[in-house]
Design a protein around this motif. Structure first.
Motif, mmCIF file in Angstrom:
data_model
loop_
_atom_site.group_PDB
_atom_site.id
_atom_site.type_symbol
_atom_site.label_atom_id
_atom_site.label_comp_id
_atom_site.label_asym_id
_atom_site.label_seq_id
_atom_site.Cartn_x
_atom_site.Cartn_y
_atom_site.Cartn_z
ATOM 1 N N SER A 1 -10.163 4.072 -0.771
ATOM 2 C CA SER A 1 -11.051 4.591 0.096
ATOM 3 C C SER A 1 -10.262 5.956 0.839
ATOM 4 O O SER A 1 -11.135 6.730 1.727
ATOM 5 N N GLN A 2 -9.281 6.243 0.819
ATOM 6 C CA GLN A 2 -8.287 7.290 1.461
ATOM 7 C C GLN A 2 -8.040 8.494 0.369
ATOM 8 O O GLN A 2 -7.608 9.256 0.654
ATOM 9 N N HIS A 3 -8.023 8.134 -0.724
ATOM 10 C CA HIS A 3 -7.516 9.108 -1.772
ATOM 11 C C HIS A 3 -8.740 9.100 -3.187
ATOM 12 O O HIS A 3 -9.102 7.935 -3.511
ATOM 13 N N SER A 4 -9.231 10.436 -3.195
ATOM 14 C CA SER A 4 -10.213 10.586 -4.184
ATOM 15 C C SER A 4 -9.636 10.294 -5.597
ATOM 16 O O SER A 4 -10.502 10.120 -6.634
ATOM 17 N N ASP A 5 -8.331 10.380 -5.757
ATOM 18 C CA ASP A 5 -7.906 10.132 -6.935
ATOM 19 C C ASP A 5 -8.134 8.786 -7.723
ATOM 20 O O ASP A 5 -7.963 8.640 -9.028
ATOM 21 N N ILE A 6 -8.159 7.826 -6.971
ATOM 22 C CA ILE A 6 -8.285 6.514 -7.402
ATOM 23 C C ILE A 6 -9.712 6.098 -7.352
ATOM 24 O O ILE A 6 -10.525 6.084 -6.098
ATOM 25 N N ASN A 7 -10.358 6.034 -8.364
ATOM 26 C CA ASN A 7 -11.960 5.588 -8.518
ATOM 27 C C ASN A 7 -11.956 4.161 -8.432
ATOM 28 O O ASN A 7 -11.684 3.221 -8.779
ATOM 29 N N PRO A 8 -12.969 3.690 -7.194
ATOM 30 C CA PRO A 8 -12.946 2.214 -6.940
ATOM 31 C C PRO A 8 -13.834 1.458 -8.261
ATOM 32 O O PRO A 8 -13.496 0.342 -8.231
ATOM 33 N N LEU A 9 -14.688 2.162 -8.912
ATOM 34 C CA LEU A 9 -15.057 1.702 -9.992
ATOM 35 C C LEU A 9 -14.455 1.166 -11.135
ATOM 36 O O LEU A 9 -14.114 0.232 -11.654
ATOM 37 N N ILE A 10 -13.345 2.209 -11.390
ATOM 38 C CA ILE A 10 -12.275 1.971 -12.446
ATOM 39 C C ILE A 10 -11.461 0.867 -12.076
ATOM 40 O O ILE A 10 -10.926 -0.074 -12.604
ATOM 41 N N ALA B 1 -3.305 6.201 -12.516
ATOM 42 C CA ALA B 1 -3.216 5.501 -13.647
ATOM 43 C C ALA B 1 -2.382 4.354 -13.657
ATOM 44 O O ALA B 1 -2.627 3.009 -14.016
ATOM 45 N N ALA B 2 -1.237 4.252 -12.867
ATOM 46 C CA ALA B 2 -0.280 3.252 -12.814
ATOM 47 C C ALA B 2 -0.712 2.451 -11.680
ATOM 48 O O ALA B 2 -0.486 1.226 -11.838
ATOM 49 N N VAL B 3 -1.570 2.849 -10.649
ATOM 50 C CA VAL B 3 -2.226 1.754 -9.686
ATOM 51 C C VAL B 3 -3.309 0.860 -10.485
ATOM 52 O O VAL B 3 -3.053 -0.347 -10.364
ATOM 53 N N TYR B 4 -4.187 1.459 -11.294
ATOM 54 C CA TYR B 4 -4.968 0.568 -11.908
ATOM 55 C C TYR B 4 -4.222 -0.295 -12.954
ATOM 56 O O TYR B 4 -4.504 -1.812 -13.107
ATOM 57 N N ALA B 5 -3.153 0.151 -13.650
ATOM 58 C CA ALA B 5 -2.411 -0.716 -14.348
ATOM 59 C C ALA B 5 -1.583 -1.931 -13.575
ATOM 60 O O ALA B 5 -1.615 -3.121 -13.807
ATOM 61 N N GLN C 1 0.878 -1.343 -0.169
ATOM 62 C CA GLN C 1 0.077 0.045 0.108
ATOM 63 C C GLN C 1 0.865 1.355 0.002
ATOM 64 O O GLN C 1 0.499 2.360 -0.749
ATOM 65 N N GLU C 2 2.099 1.202 0.839
ATOM 66 C CA GLU C 2 2.915 2.543 0.825
ATOM 67 C C GLU C 2 3.304 2.572 -0.656
ATOM 68 O O GLU C 2 3.670 3.906 -1.041
ATOM 69 N N TRP C 3 3.731 1.480 -1.126
ATOM 70 C CA TRP C 3 4.416 1.568 -2.506
ATOM 71 C C TRP C 3 3.469 2.189 -3.848
ATOM 72 O O TRP C 3 3.758 3.127 -4.367
ATOM 73 N N LEU C 4 2.250 1.680 -3.654
ATOM 74 C CA LEU C 4 1.119 2.081 -4.331
ATOM 75 C C LEU C 4 0.718 3.666 -4.303
ATOM 76 O O LEU C 4 0.447 4.325 -5.128
ATOM 77 N N ASP C 5 0.992 3.864 -2.752
ATOM 78 C CA ASP C 5 0.726 5.393 -2.740
ATOM 79 C C ASP C 5 1.647 6.329 -3.378
ATOM 80 O O ASP C 5 1.543 7.553 -3.376
ATOM 81 N N THR C 6 2.996 5.928 -3.637
ATOM 82 C CA THR C 6 3.843 6.719 -4.631
ATOM 83 C C THR C 6 3.898 6.764 -5.886
ATOM 84 O O THR C 6 4.467 7.471 -6.450
ATOM 85 N N VAL C 7 2.847 5.921 -6.650
ATOM 86 C CA VAL C 7 2.733 6.063 -7.930
ATOM 87 C C VAL C 7 1.433 6.983 -8.511
ATOM 88 O O VAL C 7 0.426 6.769 -7.548
ATOM 89 N N PRO C 8 1.227 7.313 -9.636
ATOM 90 C CA PRO C 8 0.167 7.751 -10.020
ATOM 91 C C PRO C 8 -1.259 6.861 -10.103
ATOM 92 O O PRO C 8 -0.896 5.783 -10.316
#
Length: 216
Positions: free
Chosen positions: A46-55, A13-17, A4-11
């Motif tokens: 759930s902590q960042h609005s930049d990451i859409n749970p639907l996407i 779009a990269a999280v989705y990928a 989770q800490e690593w994912l928090d450091t990437v954009p």
């Protein structure tokens, strides 16, 4: 560094990928922590609005369905020699005991093994390749694969996302309760100290008054 800490450091779009890729690779037979990555990303959403749970759920579902389909094609082409080779390379995941357990499940449950295999860590990496090795009709595999992948990925994302929201809300409320309790404790402590100080002053004055006649 945790996932989770690593994912928090990437954009975003990269999280989705990353989620789609890791789940896809796990589904085609490579032992990777797909569920851990998905749970971490859902909690992050759930902590960042930049990451859409639907996407996020859609990308996870896509990775699961495509990965399983590729695994099916590889298993159908490679056959049992492929399982033997994987057993040598990854004995902890593709050992004879694991393969035998998965094969019994497939022979007994058929399409349901593909569907429920998505929810079981051991069967998740076997579902695609083993279905291909056992020559399961692709249309049956595709139906079970699609339903299992979408329900698993979408359900996991939604569940973890809402649990994260509730937990965050609870922690916020808890912080306000804690702050209020701290204030009350501080006021009570101040009153107690003030009362003790007043009592000590009164006792000292009384002692001094008693000592004056004695001196006279």
């Amino acid at each position: 560094m945790h996932v989770q800490e690593w994912l928090d450091t990437v954009p975003p779009a990269a999280v989705y990928a990353v989620v789609s890729l890791v789940i896809g690779l796990e589904s085609l037979g490579i032992p990777l922590p797909g569920e851990i990555v998905l749970v971490s990303a859902a909690l992050l959403s759930s902590q960042h609005s930049d990451i859409n749970p639907l996407i996020l759920g859609a990308c996870a579902s896509l990775g699961a369905v495509i990965g399983d389909s590729i695994g099916y094609a590889i298993g159908r082409k490679g056959g049992r020699p492929l399982l033997a080779w994987l057993g040598k390379k990854f004995p902890r995941h593709f050992g004879e005991g694991h393969v035998a357990t998965a094969e019994r499940s497939f022979q007994k449950w058929g399409m349901w093994a593909v569907f429920f295999g998505r929810f079981i860590a051991l069967l998740r990496i076997f579902a695609g390749p083993l279905a291909g090795v056992l020559r399961m009709p692709y249309w049956k595999f595709l139906i079970a694969n699609f339903l299992g992948g979408v329900i698993w990925a979408g359900g996991t994302t939604a569940g973890v996302y809402y649990v994260g929201l509730v937990a965050e809300s609870y922690l916020k409320k808890f912080s306000f309760v804690g702050l209020g309790a701290a204030v009350l404790i501080g006021i009570a402590s101040m009153l107690i100290v003030k009362r003790k100080a007043k009592r000590a002053t009164e006792e000292k004055e009384a002692a001094e008054q008693e000592s004056v006649p004695a001196a006279d």
